[in-house]
Design an enzyme around this catalytic site. Structure first.
Site, PDB file in Angstrom:
ATOM      1  N   LYS A 198      30.352  17.333  57.987  1.00  0.00           N
ATOM      2  CA  LYS A 198      30.489  17.179  59.441  1.00  0.00           C
ATOM      3  C   LYS A 198      29.494  16.517  59.766  1.00  0.00           C
ATOM      4  O   LYS A 198      29.742  15.404  61.004  1.00  0.00           O
ATOM      5  CB  LYS A 198      30.597  18.166  60.419  1.00  0.00           C
ATOM      6  N   THR A 199      28.123  16.270  59.409  1.00  0.00           N
ATOM      7  CA  THR A 199      27.198  15.188  59.903  1.00  0.00           C
ATOM      8  C   THR A 199      27.727  13.973  59.488  1.00  0.00           C
ATOM      9  O   THR A 199      27.172  12.679  59.840  1.00  0.00           O
ATOM     10  CB  THR A 199      25.830  15.519  59.356  1.00  0.00           C
TER      11      THR A 199
ATOM     12  N   ASP B 171      28.784  17.891  67.927  1.00  0.00           N
ATOM     13  CA  ASP B 171      28.258  18.805  67.010  1.00  0.00           C
ATOM     14  C   ASP B 171      28.482  20.111  68.097  1.00  0.00           C
ATOM     15  O   ASP B 171      28.110  20.278  68.259  1.00  0.00           O
ATOM     16  CB  ASP B 171      27.402  18.216  66.541  1.00  0.00           C
ATOM     17  N   GLU B 172      28.622  20.799  66.459  1.00  0.00           N
ATOM     18  CA  GLU B 172      28.469  22.483  66.085  1.00  0.00           C
ATOM     19  C   GLU B 172      28.811  23.131  68.002  1.00  0.00           C
ATOM     20  O   GLU B 172      28.379  23.976  68.633  1.00  0.00           O
ATOM     21  CB  GLU B 172      26.920  22.856  66.636  1.00  0.00           C
TER      22      GLU B 172
ATOM     23  N   GLN C 218      30.824  29.821  61.797  1.00  0.00           N
ATOM     24  CA  GLN C 218      28.914  29.650  62.415  1.00  0.00           C
ATOM     25  C   GLN C 218      28.844  30.433  63.753  1.00  0.00           C
ATOM     26  O   GLN C 218      27.528  29.571  63.733  1.00  0.00           O
ATOM     27  CB  GLN C 218      28.776  28.288  61.588  1.00  0.00           C
TER      28      GLN C 218
ATOM     29  N   ARG D  42      23.954  28.215  52.990  1.00  0.00           N
ATOM     30  CA  ARG D  42      22.370  27.849  52.761  1.00  0.00           C
ATOM     31  C   ARG D  42      22.631  26.711  51.434  1.00  0.00           C
ATOM     32  O   ARG D  42      21.546  25.808  51.402  1.00  0.00           O
ATOM     33  CB  ARG D  42      21.660  28.025  53.549  1.00  0.00           C
TER      34      ARG D  42
END
Length: 723
Positions: free
Chosen positions: A34-35, A218-219, A249, A591
């Site tokens: 996504k980044t 984002d997020e 998340q 992670r």
């Protein structure tokens, strides 16, 4: 400069990228790039002729902000004109420009949590209310109200059945009055004051909404009510808003995050286009199989399943430790083994549900001499000696800041006691204390004038000083003789003096990177900083809570404490609570790039008691154990029996994973050690054994310059020194 290349994106990313107009929702699984999508979207917009000045990109952490800035800078000219920041930093920037409309000065101070607590404690003291009974309740309602987008009267009506709500509201009103008198905002104010500014001043809302033709977020699943409303205000002119999030998340509901904003977005914005990113670029398929298996037990989620072309890898394994010491040795010995095989300490993260589990891990890491850092303790800028310097500096930006003034006025000691302060408060009335002592000096009682005189003269001298930022900070430290407070002959005093030197170095570094920035900019940057910005740096193993590593990745991840009452945590009783705990474990597992190790203890000493533990219900959901159906309670497996599932290939096997490699710590006969012996450790140098436990396994050793360390004598790399 790197060229913008759309071909480095997969098909789903490209489809989302080229949809530039309107409201776009991208549900992006962990590690799905996504980044990369967000940064390439910025570059794509600019390649289509969009002025960087008209782009706003919002992230949730300072680390993510810096990463996005770095990537965009490599692909785009004039990237400095793009607003890339966290919500709080964006709001602080807006308020510095327009907060005068709300009756504040642009030089406002941003209060940290302990500053807010101090004001509440003062109010409770003035009202003769017990701090232990009222403080937590009042602070909860202050934050809860400010994140609700309600007026105080509306909040009072909504909580009319809460005990003592009228008194709580009265305290909040006094709290707000004192903040305004001090020209200060608390952390929650940054968001709600910006929302109020946009709501009450149409021309201000339009100025920013008209400027930001394209908004990227984002997020998105971590937005709370105020942040969501701010996004609606900012996108009200052009309507081009691109949000990326993953409901799986969302792990911050305890601070107001609402993953349902993902679902609300589809209702509140017109003709929303939805894209789904399920391809994972981070983890192996073996890791994703476990993550998918776990999160499938949640009901409040979109139908999404991560996949990868990185087929295979090592099966995540679980270890049933005897106790917390055995668990810590399991983690440390395996990391030591893998470092011996060529991995770097920074490749590893040890994750836990709560910081209380970190002590035994730290002891084991010290015994193996593994470099590590525990995140979640005191931040550097929260140390007492650093907070004192910051309070001095705050007064030069905002002389109305009474909280800062009261922290510094008698440190170093100037003989200014409670009676002198009470006299000053009487004279000040509704004015600030520093302003009063500077301008109404003669109004104080004669016996107090001399006590304040020294401080006033130094403050006035420094206020007229024309030097750079770092030189000014050094002058403040020197002129007010802050170093004289600490005794360099003691270990504690020496450490504090070293921290002051580190602070000066941090100011110089900030000045070098931000040439045009001033003192207020520096103070704002450290107020908005968090210690987790540094996770993954410095060549150390990361030991942290799962919350602290959101958005990061590591080659190998250890997840400890998978026990009922710990993970999920004891207070998690409702379905929504358990679903959030499950999301938290899902975040922990995802992670990892290559390997995942999980562990739980049969017995654990915690909060002063040793008790037998049962594996977390999530162990069953991951397929590791099967529980006795006659004793299982689906909502609570405490006191239920368990056995290994039929397929035991994933159960940890010591002989397989502890094969001897170079540098492996060898257990040795602890009888060679005795109290009073001199020993040498490769990291801590020479030391003296002060205490040895009854079983001979743990020794307290006083190391020169490092103090007393508790080490496991059977594995610690110690050399006995001859007398």
């Amino acid at each position: 400069m790197e060229s913008f290349n759309i071909n480095c994106l997969n098909d789903e990313q490209q489809k989302a990228l080229v949809e530039t107009e309107g409201a776009i929702l991208v549900t992006a699984g962990a590690g799905s790039g996504k980044t990369r999508l967000l940064t390439h979207r910025v570059a794509f917009l600019i390649s289509r002729g969009v002025d960087p000045y008209n782009i706003l990109a919002i992230t949730f952490t300072n680390k993510a902000t810096k990463e996005m800035e770095t990537r965009v800078k490599k692909m785009c000219d004039n990237s400095g004109q793009i607003w890339i920041s966290t919500f709080h930093a964006m709001c602080a920037k807006i308020l510095r420009i327009d907060i005068d409309k709300l009756g504040y000065q642009p030089s406002f101070t941003i209060y940290a949590e302990d500053d807010s607590e101090k004001i509440v404690k003062e109010i409770l003291k003035d009202r003769l209310l017990a701090e232990d009974k009222w403080k937590k309740t009042v602070l909860f309602h202050i934050s809860n109200w400010k994140n609700s987008v309600l007026s105080l009267n509306e909040y009072k009506l909504l909580n009319s059945e809460v005990e003592n709500i009228s008194k709580i509201i009265s305290i909040i009103e006094e709290y707000e009055s004192r903040l305004k008198k001090n020209n200060a905002l608390d952390f929650d104010d940054l968001l709600i004051k910006t929302y109020n500014l946009f709501s009450n001043f149409e021309e201000v809302r339009y100025k920013y909404a008209n400027r930001f033709k394209y908004i990227l977020v984002d997020e998105f699943q971590d937005t709370n009510s105020v942040q969501y409303e701010l996004l609606k205000q900012l996108s009200s002119v052009h309507g081009n808003i691109f949000v990326v999030g993953d409901e799986d998340q969302c792990i911050y509901s305890w601070r107001g995050a609402n993953f349902k904003n993902i679902f609300n977005f589809k209702k509140d914005f017109n003709n929303v286009k939805i894209f789904k990113l399920e391809r994972n670029y981070r983890s192996t398929s073996k890791i994703l199989d476990k993550a998918n298996m776990l999160i499938s037990h949640n009901c409040s989620r979109l139908n999404k399943k991560l996949w990868t072309e990185n087929i295979g890898g090592e099966e995540p394994v679980i270890y049933n430790a005897v106790d917390e010491r055995d668990e810590a040795l399991f983690v440390a010995s395996n990391i030591d083994r893998m470092i011996g095989m060529g991995d770097k300490p920074s490749d590893f993260a040890v994750l836990m549900r709560m910081n209380a589990l970190s002590r035994n891990l730290e002891e084991a890491f010290l015994s193996y001499n593994i470099p590590h850092r525990i995140f979640g303790g005191y931040k550097f800028y929260e140390r007492a000696e650093i907070k004192l310097i910051i309070s001095y500096l705050r007064l030069f930006v905002n002389p109305n800041d009474d909280v800062a003034f009261l922290k510094v006025i008698n440190s170093p000691r100037r003989g200014i006691g409670d009676s002198a302060i009470e006299n000053l408060k009487d004279v000040a009335g509704s004015q600030s204390l520093l302003f009063t002592v500077l301008h109404n000096f003669a109004c104080l009682k004669p016996q107090f004038i001399k006590k304040f005189q020294d401080f006033i003269e130094i403050f006035n001298e420094l206020s007229n000083l024309q030097v750079g930022l770092s030189d000014f900070v050094t002058e403040v430290i020197n002129k007010f003789k802050i170093r004289d407070i600490y005794n360099k002959q003691t270990e504690e005093g020496f450490d504090k003096l070293m921290n002051i030197s580190s602070f000066e170095a941090a100011v110089r570094e900030f000045e070098k990177l931000n040439i045009d920035a001033g003192l207020s900019d520096f103070l704002e940057s450290i107020t908005l900083s968090v210690d987790t910005d540094e996770i993954g740096e410095g060549g150390c193993v990361t030991i942290a809570t799962v919350h602290a590593v959101k958005g990061l990745e590591f080659k190998t991840v250890f997840i400890v404490g998978l026990e009922e009452g710990i993970f999920p945590i004891l207070r998690s009783t409702s379905v929504s609570d358990i679903e959030e705990e499950r999301r938290l474990l899902y975040v922990a597992i995802t992670r990892a790039q290559k390997k995942v190790f999980l562990s739980h203890c049969s017995k654990r000493f915690l909060y002063g008691n040793s008790s037998y533990q049962n594996p977390s219900r999530f162990c069953k959901e991951l397929g590791y154990y099967q529980f006795n159906p006659r004793t299982i309670d689906e909502n609570n497996i405490i006191n239920s029996g368990f056995s290994f599932a039929e397929n035991k290939s994933y159960v940890f096997n010591k002989s397989k994973f502890l094969t001897s490699t170079k540098n492996e710590a060898q257990a040795k006969d602890v009888s060679i050690y005795s109290i009073g012996q001199k020993v040498k450790h490769p990291k801590f140098g020479e030391g003296l054994i002060k205490f040895i436990s009854d079983d001979g396994l743990v020794g307290d050793i006083d190391f020169d310059g490092f103090g007393v360390k508790s080490l496991m004598l059977d594995i610690a790399p110690l050399v006995i020194l001859e007398d």
